[in-house]
Write a protein that holds these residues in place. Structure first.
Motif, PDB file in Angstrom:
ATOM      1  N   GLN A 111       0.930  -1.290   0.033  1.00 30.88           N
ATOM      2  CA  GLN A 111       0.121   0.086   0.001  1.00 30.88           C
ATOM      3  C   GLN A 111       0.849   1.415  -0.095  1.00 30.88           C
TER       4      GLN A 111
ATOM      5  N   PHE B 292       2.311   2.604  -3.224  1.00 32.08           N
ATOM      6  CA  PHE B 292       1.704   3.541  -4.105  1.00 32.08           C
ATOM      7  C   PHE B 292       1.744   4.916  -3.936  1.00 32.08           C
TER       8      PHE B 292
ATOM      9  N   GLU C 138      -0.469   8.454  -3.693  1.00 32.38           N
ATOM     10  CA  GLU C 138      -2.033   8.138  -3.731  1.00 32.38           C
ATOM     11  C   GLU C 138      -2.107   6.807  -2.763  1.00 32.38           C
ATOM     12  N   HIS C 139      -1.529   6.452  -1.804  1.00 31.85           N
ATOM     13  CA  HIS C 139      -1.358   5.400  -0.854  1.00 31.85           C
ATOM     14  C   HIS C 139      -2.381   5.210  -0.084  1.00 31.85           C
TER      15      HIS C 139
ATOM     16  N   GLU D  80      -5.593   5.974  -0.894  1.00 28.29           N
ATOM     17  CA  GLU D  80      -6.562   5.844  -1.671  1.00 28.29           C
ATOM     18  C   GLU D  80      -6.673   4.387  -2.114  1.00 28.29           C
ATOM     19  N   ARG D  81      -5.587   3.464  -1.839  1.00 24.70           N
ATOM     20  CA  ARG D  81      -5.533   2.109  -2.037  1.00 24.70           C
ATOM     21  C   ARG D  81      -6.046   1.416  -0.974  1.00 24.70           C
ATOM     22  N   SER D  82      -6.802   0.323  -1.516  1.00 21.52           N
ATOM     23  CA  SER D  82      -7.472  -0.545  -0.244  1.00 21.52           C
ATOM     24  C   SER D  82      -6.344  -1.523   0.318  1.00 21.52           C
TER      25      SER D  82
ATOM     26  N   LEU E 256      -5.535  -5.289  -1.392  1.00 25.41           N
ATOM     27  CA  LEU E 256      -4.175  -5.714  -1.848  1.00 25.41           C
ATOM     28  C   LEU E 256      -3.653  -6.851  -0.990  1.00 25.41           C
TER      29      LEU E 256
ATOM     30  N   ALA F  31      -4.875  -6.019  -9.121  1.00 19.64           N
ATOM     31  CA  ALA F  31      -4.913  -4.790  -8.509  1.00 19.64           C
ATOM     32  C   ALA F  31      -5.206  -3.593  -9.638  1.00 19.64           C
TER      33      ALA F  31
ATOM     34  N   GLU G  45      -8.206  -1.479  -8.083  1.00 24.04           N
ATOM     35  CA  GLU G  45      -7.907   0.005  -8.032  1.00 24.04           C
ATOM     36  C   GLU G  45      -7.836   0.980  -9.032  1.00 24.04           C
TER      37      GLU G  45
ATOM     38  N   VAL H 127       1.212  -0.780 -11.738  1.00 24.50           N
ATOM     39  CA  VAL H 127       1.163  -1.678 -10.411  1.00 24.50           C
ATOM     40  C   VAL H 127       2.740  -2.564 -10.816  1.00 24.50           C
TER      41      VAL H 127
END
Length: 332
Positions: A57, A60, A63-64, A66-68, A72, A101, A105, A112
């Motif tokens: 996570q 990223f 924008e980390h 915003e990542r789930s 992940l 991903a 995402e 990715v």
């Protein structure tokens, strides 16, 4: 061909482990195992998976947030399950992670892929540190039995340094090259530029000092947790061994995982464990008992959790759709 090699090597490894085993002695060893410590070892596997998802996570960045994390984590678990089950293990799980991903995402696959490159570089650096620790903690007679290249830590450090240089110097270098890429056809220049920028974006976290330190810290924590799993089981069996033995087992498996094997690593996983413990003076029967428990503890949670995630989610339609899309793109 690699599948055939895996069947032959895995079958030979299983035969080597079992040919002289005295099952009565193995059962006696298993009867004395501390179940509480085994449960803690299983828990350490789940904590390790959680830390791997957190590290991914952070990769990223920026924008980390915003990542789930859960999405992940599901990708990592399914990826590891597929790598375990695949007899060839040629990055099968990593390909699935990229597609999953990218879909969940809403990211480009190259974006990715860049994060996976940074992740593998961090893993190589941690592996190099484990080699340094191994060289400093194992008794000299045992250390001399290891291959010479296994006692050198330069490969992972060089690889991580190259990725770090690419992360820091890559964007300005590419902007300089892009202004001079007049020799490329316009359609090619646009595609190459988009691909390079997306890949470099996957390395953005390494350009931020605080984020890079956090990723390095999590990588070292994952290394400690992986050692801890082995250590807890050594204590559960009552073996008179310490952290250096746990580290040797870990490194032995990390190297052996590159070899082709039977599905679910059957045979090769057990042989790697037994030979590592034999180097440290553990009886073959006792080492076989440990190998059985380590196999269940280390692989069982990933296989079970991965199966649950596949059954509960929409992974199969996704994978079929992505496969069809890839084939269509190749035909175009």
């Amino acid at each position: 061909m690699r599948g055939l090699a895996g069947a032959l090597l895995g079958g030979a490894a299983l035969w080597l482990v079992l040919r002289d085993v005295q099952w009565g002695a193995v059962r006696a060893v298993l009867a004395g195992v501390d179940a509480g410590l085994c449960a803690l070892a299983v828990l350490s596997i789940f904590v390790t998976l959680g830390m791997l998802a957190l590290r991914w996570q952070l990769l990223f960045y920026p924008e980390h947030r915003e990542r789930s994390w859960r999405a992940l984590l599901a990708g990592i678990v399914v990826s590891q399950m597929l790598n375990i089950l695949s007899p060839v293990r040629l990055f099968v799980g990593e390909v699935v992670r990229v597609y999953a991903a990218g879909h969940s995402e809403g990211l480009s696959k190259l974006r990715v892929l860049g994060t996976l490159g940074a992740e593998k570089a961090a893993d190589l650096a941690a592996f190099s540190i484990s080699l340094l620790l191994l060289a400093g903690t194992l008794p000299p007679p045992v250390l001399e039995l290891l291959p010479g290249w296994l006692r050198r830590a330069s490969l992972g450090i060089v690889a991580f340094t190259l990725v770090l240089v690419a992360a820091v110097a890559g964007p300005p270098l590419w902007r300089w090259l892009e202004r001079r890429a007049f020799f490329l056809p316009q359609s090619w220049a646009a595609w190459v530029g988009e691909s390079v920028r997306a890949t470099l974006a996957g390395l953005a976290a390494l350009r931020h000092a605080g984020m890079a330190l956090a990723i390095a810290g999590i990588s070292l924590l994952v290394l400690a947790l992986s050692m801890g799993t082995n250590y807890l089981l050594l204590k559960a069996f009552g073996f008179p061994l310490g952290w250096s033995a746990a580290l040797l087992i870990l490194v032995w498996h990390q190297v052996g995982d590159a070899l082709p094997a039977l599905p679910a690593k059957m045979g090769m996983h057990q042989l790697l464990t037994v030979t590592a413990l034999s180097l440290l003076g553990i009886d073959w029967n006792a080492a076989t008992g440990y190998a059985i428990v380590l196999y269940v503890v280390a692989l069982g949670p990933k296989l079970l959790l991965g199966g649950v995630i596949l059954a509960a989610g929409n992974w199969m339609p996704l994978l079929r759709a992505e496969y069809a899309s890839a084939r269509a793109a190749l035909r175009a």
